[in-house]
Structures are given as structure tokens and as C-alpha cells.
Motif scaffolding. Structure first.
Motif, PDB file in Angstrom:
ATOM      1  N   GLY A 128     -12.030  -6.233  -3.985  1.00  0.00           N
ATOM      2  CA  GLY A 128     -10.913  -6.762  -4.749  1.00  0.00           C
ATOM      3  C   GLY A 128      -9.549  -6.314  -4.260  1.00  0.00           C
ATOM      4  O   GLY A 128      -8.524  -6.792  -4.756  1.00  0.00           O
ATOM      5  N   GLU A 129      -9.498  -5.409  -3.277  1.00  0.00           N
ATOM      6  CA  GLU A 129      -8.235  -4.941  -2.713  1.00  0.00           C
ATOM      7  C   GLU A 129      -7.859  -5.755  -1.477  1.00  0.00           C
ATOM      8  O   GLU A 129      -8.700  -6.417  -0.865  1.00  0.00           O
ATOM      9  CB  GLU A 129      -8.351  -3.469  -2.328  1.00  0.00           C
ATOM     10  CG  GLU A 129      -8.732  -2.533  -3.459  1.00  0.00           C
ATOM     11  CD  GLU A 129      -7.617  -2.368  -4.466  1.00  0.00           C
ATOM     12  OE1 GLU A 129      -6.625  -1.692  -4.152  1.00  0.00           O
ATOM     13  OE2 GLU A 129      -7.732  -2.935  -5.574  1.00  0.00           O
ATOM     14  N   ARG A 130      -6.574  -5.691  -1.111  1.00  0.00           N
ATOM     15  CA  ARG A 130      -6.185  -6.172   0.204  1.00  0.00           C
ATOM     16  C   ARG A 130      -6.566  -5.102   1.218  1.00  0.00           C
ATOM     17  O   ARG A 130      -6.317  -3.910   1.003  1.00  0.00           O
ATOM     18  CB  ARG A 130      -4.674  -6.434   0.286  1.00  0.00           C
ATOM     19  CG  ARG A 130      -4.109  -7.387  -0.740  1.00  0.00           C
ATOM     20  CD  ARG A 130      -4.786  -8.741  -0.707  1.00  0.00           C
ATOM     21  NE  ARG A 130      -4.620  -9.438   0.574  1.00  0.00           N
ATOM     22  CZ  ARG A 130      -5.163 -10.624   0.846  1.00  0.00           C
ATOM     23  NH1 ARG A 130      -5.938 -11.237  -0.059  1.00  0.00           N
ATOM     24  NH2 ARG A 130      -4.969 -11.195   2.018  1.00  0.00           N
ATOM     25  N   ILE A 131      -7.160  -5.499   2.324  1.00  0.00           N
ATOM     26  CA  ILE A 131      -7.643  -4.565   3.338  1.00  0.00           C
ATOM     27  C   ILE A 131      -6.923  -4.853   4.643  1.00  0.00           C
ATOM     28  O   ILE A 131      -6.897  -6.008   5.106  1.00  0.00           O
ATOM     29  CB  ILE A 131      -9.172  -4.692   3.509  1.00  0.00           C
ATOM     30  CG1 ILE A 131      -9.880  -4.398   2.180  1.00  0.00           C
ATOM     31  CG2 ILE A 131      -9.669  -3.751   4.605  1.00  0.00           C
ATOM     32  CD1 ILE A 131     -11.348  -4.722   2.180  1.00  0.00           C
ATOM     33  N   LEU A 132      -6.311  -3.823   5.211  1.00  0.00           N
ATOM     34  CA  LEU A 132      -5.472  -3.991   6.386  1.00  0.00           C
ATOM     35  C   LEU A 132      -5.799  -2.962   7.457  1.00  0.00           C
ATOM     36  O   LEU A 132      -6.291  -1.868   7.156  1.00  0.00           O
ATOM     37  CB  LEU A 132      -3.991  -3.878   6.023  1.00  0.00           C
ATOM     38  CG  LEU A 132      -3.459  -4.830   4.954  1.00  0.00           C
ATOM     39  CD1 LEU A 132      -3.385  -4.110   3.609  1.00  0.00           C
ATOM     40  CD2 LEU A 132      -2.101  -5.376   5.328  1.00  0.00           C
ATOM     41  N   VAL A 133      -5.537  -3.340   8.692  1.00  0.00           N
ATOM     42  CA  VAL A 133      -5.555  -2.416   9.818  1.00  0.00           C
ATOM     43  C   VAL A 133      -4.108  -2.139  10.204  1.00  0.00           C
ATOM     44  O   VAL A 133      -3.347  -3.079  10.457  1.00  0.00           O
ATOM     45  CB  VAL A 133      -6.330  -2.993  11.015  1.00  0.00           C
ATOM     46  CG1 VAL A 133      -6.199  -2.083  12.229  1.00  0.00           C
ATOM     47  CG2 VAL A 133      -7.802  -3.211  10.658  1.00  0.00           C
ATOM     48  N   ARG A 134      -3.721  -0.877  10.218  1.00  0.00           N
ATOM     49  CA  ARG A 134      -2.380  -0.496  10.655  1.00  0.00           C
ATOM     50  C   ARG A 134      -2.479   0.083  12.069  1.00  0.00           C
ATOM     51  O   ARG A 134      -3.200   1.056  12.306  1.00  0.00           O
ATOM     52  CB  ARG A 134      -1.777   0.543   9.712  1.00  0.00           C
ATOM     53  CG  ARG A 134      -0.558   1.329  10.252  1.00  0.00           C
ATOM     54  CD  ARG A 134       0.665   0.467  10.503  1.00  0.00           C
ATOM     55  NE  ARG A 134       1.195  -0.094   9.308  1.00  0.00           N
ATOM     56  CZ  ARG A 134       2.177   0.445   8.566  1.00  0.00           C
ATOM     57  NH1 ARG A 134       2.733   1.559   8.925  1.00  0.00           N
ATOM     58  NH2 ARG A 134       2.596  -0.171   7.487  1.00  0.00           N
ATOM     59  N   VAL A 135      -1.744  -0.527  12.996  1.00  0.00           N
ATOM     60  CA  VAL A 135      -1.634  -0.021  14.359  1.00  0.00           C
ATOM     61  C   VAL A 135      -0.249   0.593  14.486  1.00  0.00           C
ATOM     62  O   VAL A 135       0.761  -0.116  14.422  1.00  0.00           O
ATOM     63  CB  VAL A 135      -1.845  -1.145  15.396  1.00  0.00           C
ATOM     64  CG1 VAL A 135      -1.739  -0.589  16.814  1.00  0.00           C
ATOM     65  CG2 VAL A 135      -3.193  -1.824  15.186  1.00  0.00           C
ATOM     66  N   GLU A 136      -0.176   1.891  14.661  1.00  0.00           N
ATOM     67  CA  GLU A 136       1.128   2.554  14.669  1.00  0.00           C
ATOM     68  C   GLU A 136       1.870   2.351  15.979  1.00  0.00           C
ATOM     69  O   GLU A 136       3.106   2.410  15.989  1.00  0.00           O
ATOM     70  CB  GLU A 136       0.957   4.041  14.376  1.00  0.00           C
ATOM     71  CG  GLU A 136       0.513   4.303  12.944  1.00  0.00           C
ATOM     72  CD  GLU A 136       0.579   5.754  12.561  1.00  0.00           C
ATOM     73  OE1 GLU A 136       0.763   6.608  13.451  1.00  0.00           O
ATOM     74  OE2 GLU A 136       0.441   6.046  11.358  1.00  0.00           O
ATOM     75  N   ALA A 137       1.162   2.096  17.076  1.00  0.00           N
ATOM     76  CA  ALA A 137       1.826   1.819  18.348  1.00  0.00           C
ATOM     77  C   ALA A 137       0.808   1.258  19.326  1.00  0.00           C
ATOM     78  O   ALA A 137      -0.189   1.917  19.623  1.00  0.00           O
ATOM     79  CB  ALA A 137       2.478   3.075  18.928  1.00  0.00           C
ATOM     80  N   ALA A 138       1.064   0.062  19.812  1.00  0.00           N
ATOM     81  CA  ALA A 138       0.278  -0.542  20.895  1.00  0.00           C
ATOM     82  C   ALA A 138       1.263  -0.870  22.002  1.00  0.00           C
ATOM     83  O   ALA A 138       2.058  -1.810  21.885  1.00  0.00           O
ATOM     84  CB  ALA A 138      -0.454  -1.795  20.416  1.00  0.00           C
ATOM     85  N   THR A 139       1.232  -0.103  23.064  1.00  0.00           N
ATOM     86  CA  THR A 139       2.266  -0.185  24.087  1.00  0.00           C
ATOM     87  C   THR A 139       1.802  -1.070  25.247  1.00  0.00           C
ATOM     88  O   THR A 139       0.897  -0.716  25.966  1.00  0.00           O
ATOM     89  CB  THR A 139       2.585   1.235  24.612  1.00  0.00           C
ATOM     90  OG1 THR A 139       2.819   2.090  23.487  1.00  0.00           O
ATOM     91  CG2 THR A 139       3.782   1.247  25.514  1.00  0.00           C
ATOM     92  N   HIS A 140       2.482  -2.258  25.408  1.00  0.00           N
ATOM     93  CA  HIS A 140       3.690  -2.727  24.746  1.00  0.00           C
ATOM     94  C   HIS A 140       3.446  -3.991  23.910  1.00  0.00           C
ATOM     95  O   HIS A 140       4.353  -4.482  23.249  1.00  0.00           O
ATOM     96  CB  HIS A 140       4.769  -3.059  25.789  1.00  0.00           C
ATOM     97  CG  HIS A 140       5.196  -1.864  26.591  1.00  0.00           C
ATOM     98  ND1 HIS A 140       6.135  -0.953  26.134  1.00  0.00           N
ATOM     99  CD2 HIS A 140       4.799  -1.403  27.789  1.00  0.00           C
ATOM    100  CE1 HIS A 140       6.317  -0.003  27.046  1.00  0.00           C
ATOM    101  NE2 HIS A 140       5.513  -0.240  28.059  1.00  0.00           N
TER     102      HIS A 140
END
Length: 578
Positions: free
Chosen positions: A71-83
Motif C-alpha cells: 500500500g506504500e509508494r516504493i522507490l529506488v533512490r540513486v544518490e549518484a550515477a556518474t554521469h
């Protein structure tokens, strides 16, 4: 974009560790390689084809979604993908982002099931072009291999340099918080939500006690404890949607102002002492490392530094969080380094090309630069340690087209954040007589290498050049001026009784000469040595295993110059000598 934080309504799983890894146009399902996250991939492997790879690299792992996240929104957070980053849930592309030093989210809610596993793949492309920030060019050699050229003097490390998170937010949730403070404790705040709804706000002190409540975007703390250089007191603005979401945003009560030729923090003159730094360590490359974070800040304290510049890109947000808590002042810089084709001509002997033109750095480059500024300010606007935005390092600000390129970007930055001063770091070719953009900014940050690239080994002549140069900027613009780069390459362990470049004694004498000049100039507000520590660069005959201008070696051992700085800075505190 709010940083994932654990609250009563939000949960996170850090996905750091070993991922399956391959390079190429698509993920190689037969790969046996594994790569660490966070880390640059370049130095992990012994295969030069991986270290020098230009193009896509791929990370893959299986992830289980907690069953309580239904029931939640589910996300992937990528803090840095260079570039350039791409995120796939299974075979579905769910997010794409260009810009290697700011975070992005991938919403995978409709593609995963709570309590079950899915395959997460993240692609990272390290290519730089004339329309990326930072810029570069791609060539193809006779063997058909891509080759990357770029104008910046640090290695183009690539990969997942910061943490990757799986995180949840409620369906109805807070999407942004903005906090502005005054010295009397007045807090002006704003919040955004995923749908129109009332948001309750209260202010907590460091012990968790409620010290104020908000109404109509205003709260008032009685007798606030100020965030100050060297004393990073933090409050928390707790925003909540009744029965749905709660989010806590740390902040400090402090003000920043440029008045005449003074830089003021909390109404008091402040003098910057510190460094330009790099996210750079052996093996890990630009990968964030909490052990190095703690040790580097210990060395800043030991040497007496009160500040640093995030040269030449936004650093991991953990670095700013640490600076917030410990009262270290930060000049926060975009990744706009290398907007200067004259440097390329000087190093390679190639015919000069105009830096700013439709064929080189034009509208598309400026659009990418605008995105970088927007994302930097959106991420870092609530950090009290950040006192100034640096929009670019060493641009061709002396060339035709510079003003047309930068004036809209300065306007954008002031619109996004009217509370912080703006600066940029001026290259050696840009002088007080020919610079086209300095009047647009609040503080003049000057990069100069008299005694190294000019008047090499002749500190007496270098001292005359330096003082005349700095006085010229003050006379023409009448703004606060600081040295954002000055330094000399130094091989640890090399010694001489004479002024011999590359020796530890020469580096110390070089810095002492600069400090004599700084102390003679009114309106001078700070000194940032280049560099905190030795760092890796691209191949070049003018570099031996990287740039050696560090006051500390790459593994953080002090050179003699560190003692010179320690004697000076620990006696200064936050004030310039009278």
C-alpha cells in the motif's frame, strides 16, 4: 527532492554492497564480475579495458521488498550515477537521469510486490560531450575504441559513487520542505505535498523538545541557539500530514550576507580558511566512504580549517550533513568545470576555438548547466553549512559570449535562492581588466598560481605579481575577494635548502608568501589552498600519478606545508589578522 529519512511513516533499506557488474551496451548475464557500491569501478579491476571503458556499465542485484510496505509508494533512490543513469525493475526502464553528482528517484510501485523479490539493474554511462556538465569530447581511435577527452584536471571516475536505497513513502506524502531563518528565531517555511492537504509543523531542538509550532508558514523560536562556524547547533522542522506522513528536516538558525567588502555570518565578519577538496581515495575512487569522511574532518580540525569548497561538483549529502553537525562552512559548487577551451589549446597546442558558441558551448550546454544549478540548490538549500553557491570553476570569463552564457544562470540561481551569495572561481587568463562577468556575482573567488605556473621558483617576483593582480580586482569591482585556489605540486619526502619546486620546503614557503600578501589587502575574506590532498588525474606528462598539490598525501599523511597552515589557521580562528 527530500532525502530519504527514517520516520514513523517512512522506511529505507540501503542497498550498498557487492553487485553483479559488466560493461557494454547491455548487461552481460554471463558475467562473473562483482563491483562494490558505493565506489568507482575504474580502480576495482586489473583489466585496463574496464578502467578505460567509455560508455555504459551495468550493476545488477536481486532485491526483496519488505512485506510491510504493501500500500506504500516504493522507490529506488540513486544518490549518484556518474554521469548518466538508468534504472530498470526487471526489464522495465523506470527512470533516467543525466548529471553525475545529484540524486534521482525511480518509482517502482506498480512493478513490484511487497514481500517478493525483483531484479534491479542500474546502468551508468561515463561519456562527456559538449552538451554535458562537465563537458568533454568523444573520439574513436583506429582500433574502433571510444576515447574520452575532457578539460578538467581530475580523473573521470565512473560508477555508483554513493548509496542506492530502496525506500517507501505513504501514498499521501510530503514532497518538499524549505526553511529560511532569522537571528531572532523567526522561521519562514514552506512545504509541498503529493496532493492538496493541510500540513502541521512543529520545531524540535536537539534534545527532541518542542520549542515552536508553525502556522501560515511562520514559526518562532524564543532565544534560539544559533548555528555558527565551529558550533553546528541544529533544530528539526517536523512536518506532518495527520494520519498519513511525517518528515523531519534538520536546519540551523543562521544568516549569511555580503556587506561592502565583508562576508558576514550571523552579522559578524567571517574569514574563510580551508581547502578545495576532491572526493578521491585509493581504490574507491570517488566512492563515498564514511571512514575517510570522519578522518578528513578530523584533519580539517587539526589544521585549523573552518571551511572548504566542493570542488568541482556537489559532494555526497552525508558530507554536508556532517558539516552541518560540526559547524564547518561550505562553498557548494556545481559540476561546471572545463568551460574553457583556451586551456585545451594551451595544453595540447591545438588551434584555439571560441568557448561560447553554437558549435562549442551554446544553448544546450547552458540548459544542462541550468539543470545542474537547479538540482544542486533543490538538494542542498536547507543545509546551514552551505553559505555560498559557486556556479562554475575557471570558465573562459574573459571571452566573447561569456556574459550572454552566464547572465541567465546567475538570474536563475538568485530566483531559486535569494538568500545566499553567488561566486565563481576565476581562471588565470581572466584578469580584472578583461573579465566579463565578475560584476554579476557577490564574492570574487580567484584561482592563481604565481610561483608555480608563473614565475616558477621565484617567490619574490610571484609576490609582486600576486599583490598587483588582487588589488586590480578590488579596485575595479569593490567586492569581497578570496583565494579559491593557490598551491604548488609537492613530492612528499623531497627536500632542499633552496627554493626548489616540488620540495616540501618550497610548498611551505609558497603558502607563506601568499599569506603575507593576503594580510596586506583590505577586503580580503578568505584563503582556500589547492588542494586538501593529492588526487588522481588523467594521463599527462605534467602529472606523475596524479596531482600532487595536496597538503596531505592521497592517503592523508601531512606534508611540511600542513604544519605551516596549522600555525597560521589555528591562530586566526574565523577572523582575518588585524
Amino acid at each position: 527532492m527530500l532525502k530519504p529519512r527514517p520516520t514513523a511513516t517512512r522506511e529505507q533499506i540501503r542497498l550498498d554492497g557487492l553487485w553483479r557488474f559488466s560493461v557494454g551496451d547491455a548487461f552481460d548475464t554471463g558475467t562473473v564480475l562483482e563491483a562494490a557500491v558505493p565506489a568507482s569501478y575504474n580502480d576495482l579491476f586489473t583489466d585496463p579495458a574496464i578502467r578505460d571503458h567509455v560508455g555504459w556499465a551495468w550493476y545488477r542485484r536481486t532485491v526483496r521488498v519488505p512485506r510491510g510496505w504493501a500500500g506504500e509508494r516504493i522507490l529506488v533512490r540513486v544518490e549518484a550515477a556518474t554521469h548518466h543513469g538508468r534504472v530498470y525493475a526487471g526489464d522495465t526502464l523506470v527512470a533516467e537521469h543525466v548529471g553525475g553528482y545529484t540524486p534521482f528517484d525511480a518509482d517502482i510501485t506498480d512493478l513490484v510486490t511487497a514481500g517478493e523479490s525483483f531484479v534491479l539493474t542500474i546502468g551508468v554511462n561515463n561519456e562527456l560531450t559538449e552538451t554535458t556538465i562537465p563537458p568533454g569530447t568523444i573520439t574513436v581511435d583506429q582500433a574502433g575504441r571510444k576515447r574520452q577527452q575532457y578539460q578538467h584536471d581530475f580523473y573521470n571516475y565512473a560508477g555508483l559513487h554513493r548509496s542506492v536505497w530502496l525506500h517507501s513513502v505513504p501514498q499521501l506524502h510530503i514532497t518538499d520542505v524549505d526553511v529560511l531563518t532569522a537571528l531572532d528565531g523567526t522561521i519562514n517555511y514552506s512545504t509541498l505535498t503529493s496532493a492538496p492537504v493541510n500540513v502541521d509543523v512543529r520545531i524540535l531542538d536537539q534534545d527532541g523538545a518542542v520549542v515552536a509550532t508553525g502556522a501560515d508558514g511562520i514559526a518562532k523560536i524564543d532565544d534560539p541557539i544559533l548555528w555558527q562556524p565551529g558550533a553546528g547547533y541544529l533544530y528539526t522542522l517536523e512536518a506532518s500530514i495527520d494520519g498519513h506522513d511525517v518528515y523531519g528536516q534538520p536546519f540551523g538558525v543562521r544568516t549569511v550576507e555580503v556587506r561592502g567588502t565583508d562576508f558576514l555570518i550571523n552579522g559578524e565578519p567571517f574569514y574563510f580558511t580551508g581547502f578545495g577538496k576532491h572526493e578521491d581515495t585509493p581504490v574507491r575512487g570517488k566512492g563515498h566512504d564514511d571512514a575517510y569522511l570522519v578522518h578528513d574532518f578530523q584533519l580539517l580540525d587539526w589544521v585549523g580549517a573552518n571551511s572548504f569548497r566542493t570542488s568541482h561538483y556537489p559532494y555526497a549529502e552525508e558530507v554536508l550533513d556532517f558539516a552541518d553537525r560540526h559547524g564547518i562552512v561550505v562553498i557548494d559548487e556545481t559540476a561546471a568545470v572545463g568551460l574553457n577551451l583556451a586551456i585545451v589549446s594551451g595544453l595540447t597546442g591545438a588551434p584555439p576555438r571560441p568557448t561560447f558558441s553554437p558549435e562549442t558551448f551554446g544553448d544546450d550546454t547552458r540548459a544542462a548547466h541550468a539543470q545542474a544549478i537547479t538540482e544542486l540548490i533543490a538538494r542542498d538549500k536547507n543545509h546551514p553549512s552551505v553559505v555560498m553557491w559557486s556556479l562554475t570553476n575557471e570558465p573562459a570569463s574573459n571571452e566573447d559570449g561569456a556574459r550572454e552564457y552566464f547572465e541567465p544562470l546567475v538570474k536563475l540561481a538568485r530566483t531559486l535562492d535569494p538568500t545566499r551569495p553567488l561566486t565563481y572561481s576565476a581562471v588565470m587568463f581572466a584578469t580584472a581588466a578583461n573579465d566579463r562577468i565578475a560584476d554579476l556575482f557577490d564574492v570574487l573567488s580567484i584561482n592563481r598560481y604565481y610561483g608555480w605556473y608563473v614565475a616558477t621558483g621565484d617567490l619574490a617576483t610571484a609576490e609582486q605579481y600576486l599583490e598587483g593582480d588582487l588589488r586590480g580586482w578590488l579596485q575595479r569591482f569593490g567586492k569581497p575577494i578570496m583565494m579559491s585556489e593557490y598551491g604548488a605540486d609537492t613530492q612528499a619526502g623531497l627536500h632542499s635548502v633552496w627554493d626548489t619546486p616540488w620540495t616540501e620546503e618550497y610548498q611551505a614557503a609558497f603558502l607563506a608568501m601568499h599569506h603575507r600578501v593576503f594580510d596586506r589587502i583590505d577586503g580580503f575574506v578568505g584563503e582556500h589552498v589547492w588542494n586538501f590532498a593529492d588526487f588522481q588525474t588523467s594521463h599527462g606528462i605534467h602529472r606523475v600519478d596524479g596531482n600532487k598539490k595536496g597538503v596531505f598525501t592521497r592517503d592523508r599523511r601531512p606534508k611540511a606545508a600542513a604544519q605551516e597552515l596549522r600555525r597560521r589557521w589555528r591562530s586566526l580562528g574565523n577572523r582575518k589578522p588585524a
